[in-house]
Design a protein around this motif. Structure first.
Motif, short mmCIF file in Angstrom:
data_model
loop_
_atom_site.label_atom_id
_atom_site.label_comp_id
_atom_site.label_asym_id
_atom_site.label_seq_id
_atom_site.Cartn_x
_atom_site.Cartn_y
_atom_site.Cartn_z
N GLU A 1 -5.92 0.53 -6.18
CA GLU A 1 -5.29 1.85 -6.34
C GLU A 1 -4.04 1.81 -7.20
OE1 GLU A 1 -4.27 4.70 -3.07
OE2 GLU A 1 -6.23 4.12 -2.25
N LEU B 1 4.93 -8.05 3.91
CA LEU B 1 3.71 -8.41 3.19
C LEU B 1 3.06 -9.59 3.89
CD1 LEU B 1 5.21 -8.00 -0.35
CD2 LEU B 1 3.60 -6.48 0.79
N SER C 1 0.80 -1.22 0.00
CA SER C 1 0.00 0.00 0.00
C SER C 1 0.84 1.28 0.00
CB SER C 1 -1.00 0.00 1.16
OG SER C 1 -0.33 0.10 2.39
N TYR D 1 6.12 3.03 3.32
CA TYR D 1 6.37 2.69 4.73
C TYR D 1 6.18 1.20 4.97
CZ TYR D 1 1.43 2.98 3.99
OH TYR D 1 0.20 2.80 3.43
N GLN D 2 5.67 0.49 3.97
CA GLN D 2 5.34 -0.92 4.15
C GLN D 2 6.54 -1.70 4.65
OE1 GLN D 2 2.28 -1.95 2.17
NE2 GLN D 2 2.21 -3.98 3.07
N ILE E 1 -6.07 -5.64 7.75
CA ILE E 1 -4.98 -5.02 7.02
C ILE E 1 -5.49 -4.19 5.85
CG2 ILE E 1 -2.93 -5.52 5.61
CD1 ILE E 1 -2.52 -7.95 7.44
N ALA E 2 -6.36 -4.78 5.06
CA ALA E 2 -6.78 -4.10 3.83
C ALA E 2 -7.93 -3.14 4.06
CB ALA E 2 -7.16 -5.14 2.77
#
Lengths: 640, 252
Positions: A349, A280, A273, A276-277, A384-385
């Motif tokens: 996105e 995963l 996303s 800063y991720q 999370i999403a």
């Protein structure tokens, strides 16, 4: 000269049982005179430590986490394969073996894989006896489900937390031995060096992660069960502390590193996303039993997925692979997702995602049934999403998940350094160029519970019981100095770029150029870029704090330094393997359907690399182990 | 498009178990709503290090809510405001622009501070060591389907077995009791025929060890259940107590 895998003679089905009859034993009263170091407490390390202790050896167990129970095996979701054939759908040891060899695209060692299939059933017995709460049928029997790359239901599971339950089983077995005094247990210790005396592994140097103290440990044999190197990509499904350091430092002491380019990219992860991720998150492959993968037929279709009618959806896996559908192996599913997104059909996105849709499963079986199967995964996704998968499809994208490559081992799981054994994901042994789902837990536990406990005795039987060199031996002093030197060097750079910043940049090179698809040009430029960035790292990295204290960023700095060397070797190996195989897709070598096209004549070997130092460039010498297939016929894989 | 926020942080700093601790404050701009709480702390540390300040140490590993490493107390709540998630699974979309957030380690005598927000939870290992297992020989076991297990019992056992060992229960308990952690393991194993055999000794050994480690007793506040990231039920504690009393009266 080809490396000797020490595979026993005889028919495939009898190799292991015959080997067990032939290998040397250590007498019960002598076992207590031997000390074995086990580094890592995941499924392989935890199981090995518990097993050695049960047999009567003195064990020292080390892990970097604050407790053995936190090793990353804990995060495995979907399940563990075994050839029990409880559902009576025609499964057998041979089929599990065959599926695994085929799934690995004929780049694994036949005899190892057959043994893995053979002991798979004992693993389930062991786990059940430990109180692992597997899913059950109404009648009280164990339940099974299906996983990718197989046409039978052979996967045992505990909701979406199979790894956790199996790991706690191994951890508890280990703690029982700690209680009995047979295991000395050292959490928050990181192995920094292997100690080799007269060509044999005789100990390790660790750093106490709380006090910063370096310590020397002597033993008659060393087992590394330290996991994979997926974090070289920075973003992966690995835990943040997963690293290659123990394996890489052993490699620098002479242990060959095999097939580093074989990296599995898992098809169903939550998409990235932002910058800063930090990691995963995987959504178990078991979801592909009921979830249907699709993208809109129209490029850049921005409608809400629920508003897109069936005839405008492209269920690309079902259409392209009618016999396996959504359950094609991971490499095939990942490549297809990347291709549809590269072609502009991606969703969300960033456009780097495809849908995994449960609408039809909910319609067919009801929400409750779906919740019973995947409840915790759906919750995790929503956390999370931020959207609800019961109401709209999940967005997923491939992410680095598992590394098939690792330290080279023979049939006894011993590396080319006598006395150094390697188990679980840290070795290269059983999955070839691609691992099938629910096989990592199987391999880790097989190595730990059922292979190493016997093969290590074969080595120890030749070592004089109770013989000690003492930790004042020059090899210990030198190894400790090396570890100290590296720490001081890192702390003295005093640059102005953070470790994470370097790691993220390294990861981007590795993902872009040594990721899902590779080609000669990219690989060559990756090597140049990695060298340059590595150079800069040693000139300009900023490591905070000091060494005599708890210092997480100092730990990371050492691990990233090793990733910088490994990354170059991965590119070298991928460049050298001028064929495609399983997860290693060289764009120059594809079938008309875009599948990996092997070159069995020239590349049916394990590439085992010998370290030669870093002088601007990484020096490595290639050794080969030829893969011979006596019992299966090599074919072009097809999941159509 | 995603939202960005300013967050005012106050976090615990402590050099070692015997050092005096204190709070430090820092305001972070550009906190993205999709960040996890720990990613927000990563960003904080990056900024601190670039300013030659010491980063704040905290424990973490899997960042998907299963390893149990993270154990932050956020605005007084173990793992923060969202129910049934570990701090690593808490996302900043649960906060608003301008919010003040205080971050502390769990406060319990049995969990001494190692540094900043990192504590020593080895007491949990020792409770398991005291009897949190089935004493089956590693390497030899009967055929898995030879003992059927009622589906409902297996499911119940699983529900208790999902404990991640994070210690939020201890952090939330006014008595700093480890009863939920200990009870969960006991209830998991006792539900299964494989664990049933040792139920008497197990409960005595584990409960005694829990006391020895300096954890308090349970007074039924049920705060532990409320913060547990995997939703372990306090019926585990009831079962543990019932078994303990039975075991003591049996004279074992």
């Amino acid at each position: 000269m080809s490396l000797d895998s020490k595979v026993p003679e005889g028919p495939l089905t009898e190799k292991w049982s015959k080997h067990l009859q032939d290998i040397k034993l250590v007498a019960p009263n002598n076992k207590r005179k031997y000390e074995v170091i086990v580094v890592g407490t995941g499924l392989a390390g935890g199981a090995a430590a518990a097993s050695f202790a049960e047999m009567g050896y003195n064990v020292r167990s080390f892990c970097i986490q604050d407790s053995a129970r936190r090793a990353h095996s804990i995060a495995a979701q979907g399940g563990i394969n075994a050839a029990k054939n409880y559902p009576n759908d025609g499964d057998s040891i041979w089929r599990l073996f065959y599926d695994t060899i085929k799934g690995g695209d004929y780049r694994s060692r036949e005899a190892n894989v057959y043994r893995l299939a053979q002991v798979s059933n004992e693993i389930i017995d062991q786990a059940v006896a430990q109180g692992v709460p597997f899913a059950r049928e109404y009648g009280g029997q164990l339940a099974n489900r299906s996983f990718g790359g197989a046409q039978v239901s052979r996967t045992f599971y505990a909701k979406g937390q199979t790894g956790q339950q199996l790991l706690l089983g191994a951890y508890q077995a280990m703690m029982r031995q700690v209680h009995k005094g047979n295991i000395k247990y050292h959490p928050r210790h990181e192995m920094l060096e292997l100690v080799v005396i007269d060509g044999q592994a005789k100990g390790i140097i660790t750093r106490d992660l709380v006090s910063g103290e370096l310590k020397r440990w002597e033993a008659d044999a060393v087992v590394l069960a330290t996991g994979g190197y997926g974090n070289v990509f920075y973003l992966s499904t690995n835990a943040k502390n997963s690293n290659v350091t123990a394996a890489w430092r052993a490699h620098k002491k002479g242990a060959y590193f095999a097939n580093p380019c074989y990296v599995q990219v898992h098809p169903t992860c939550i998409p990235v996303s932002g910058d800063y991720q930090s990691k995963l998150t995987l959504m178990s492959e078991s979801l592909r039993n009921d979830g249907r993968v699709w993208v809109p037929k129209k490029k850049g279709d921005k409608r809400h997925p629920n508003d897109i009618p069936d005839e405008e959806r492209y269920y690309y896996l079902e259409e392209r692979y009618p016999s396996f559908g959504n359950l094609v192996p991971r490499d095939v599913a990942s490549r297809n997702a990347k291709n549809v997104c590269d072609d502009g059909y991606g969703v969300g996105e960033t456009g780097l995602a495809v849908y995994l849709d449960f609408r039809d499963a909910i319609k067919r079986d009801g929400k409750e049934a779906v919740e019973a199967r995947y409840g915790n995964l759906f919750e995790m996704y929503e956390n999370i999403a931020g959207d609800n998968p019961y109401k709209q499809p999940m967005r997923i994208y491939p992410a680095v998940h598992y590394t098939m490559g690792g330290l080279w081992v023979d049939y006894n799981l011993m590396s080319n350094i006598p006395g150094l054994f390697v188990a679980g994901e840290a070795n290269f042994s059983d999955h070839g160029a691609n691992r099938l789902g629910a096989s990592a837990l199987m391999q880790g536990l097989s190595d730990g519970y059922f292979v190493l406990p016997y093969t290590i005795g074969n080595y120890l039987a030749d070592q004089a019981p109770g013989k000690r060199y003492g930790t004042d031996h020059g090899a210990f002093v030198e190894a400790e100095n090396e570890a100290q030197g590296q720490i001081d060097k890192l702390l003295n750079v005093n640059g102005d770029r953070t470790i994470i910043d370097f790691h993220r940049s390294l990861g981007k090179i590795v993902w872009d150029k040594i990721g899902i698809a590779r080609n000669e040009e990219d690989l060559k430029s990756a090597i140049e870029e990695i060298r340059e960035l590595r150079e800069e790292f040693w000139q300009n990295v900023k490591v905070p704090g000091d060494k005599n204290n708890y210092n997480k960023y100092l730990e990371f700095a050492g691990r990233v330094a090793d990733f910088f060397e490994l990354a170059e070797l991965m590119a070298e190996d991928a460049l050298n393997r001028d064929e495609s195989a399983g997860c290693h897709l060289r764009e120059e070598h594809q079938t008309e359907e875009g599948e990996a096209l092997r070159n069995d004549e020239d590349y049916s070997f394990v590439a085992a690399w010998e370290y030669g130092g870093v002088n601007g460039k990484l020096e490595e010498t290639l050794h080969k182990e030829n893969l011979e297939f006596e019992f299966v016929e090599l074919k072009q894989r097809s999941y159509k | 498009m995603s939202k960005e926020m300013t967050i005012h942080l106050k976090y615990w700093k402590q050099d070692g178990p015997d050092a005096r601790g204190y709070f430090e404050e820092y305001t972070l701009d550009n906190v993205n709503e999709h960040m996890s709480f720990l990613e927000m702390l990563d960003v904080l540390n990056e900024e601190l290090m670039l300013k030659d300040k010491a980063p704040v140490e905290f424990d973490y590993d899997c960042r998907e809510g299963i390893c149990g490493s993270c154990n932050l107390v956020i605005n007084g709540q173990a793992h923060g405001p969202k129910e049934r998630v570990a701090a690593c699974q808490l996302h900043m979309r649960n906060y608003s622009d301008g919010d003040h957030i205080t971050i502390e380690p769990p406060r319990a005598a049995a969990f001494p501070v190692i540094k900043d927000l990192v504590v020593d939870r080895s007491a949990f290992d020792r409770i398991i060591e005291a009897g949190g297992y089935v004493s089956v020989k590693t390497g030899a076991a009967p055929e898995a389907n030879s003992i059927p297990v009622e589906q409902e019992k297996a499911n119940k056992a699983f529900d208790y077995a999902t404990c991640i060992g994070c210690g939020a229960c201890v952090a939330a308990c006014p008595n700093a009791s480890a009863s939920l952690f200990t009870g969960a393991k006991i209830a998991h194993l006792n539900k299964l025929p494989q664990g049933e055999v040792e139920r008497t000794n197990r409960v005595v050994n584990m409960v005694d060890q829990m006391k020895e480690e300096g954890f308090g007793d349970c007074s039924n506040y049920a705060e532990c259940e409320a913060v547990c990231p995997v939703g372990i039920s306090i019926t585990a504690i009831a079962e543990m107590r019932k078994d303990y009393i039975k075991a003591v009266f049996k004279g074992d």
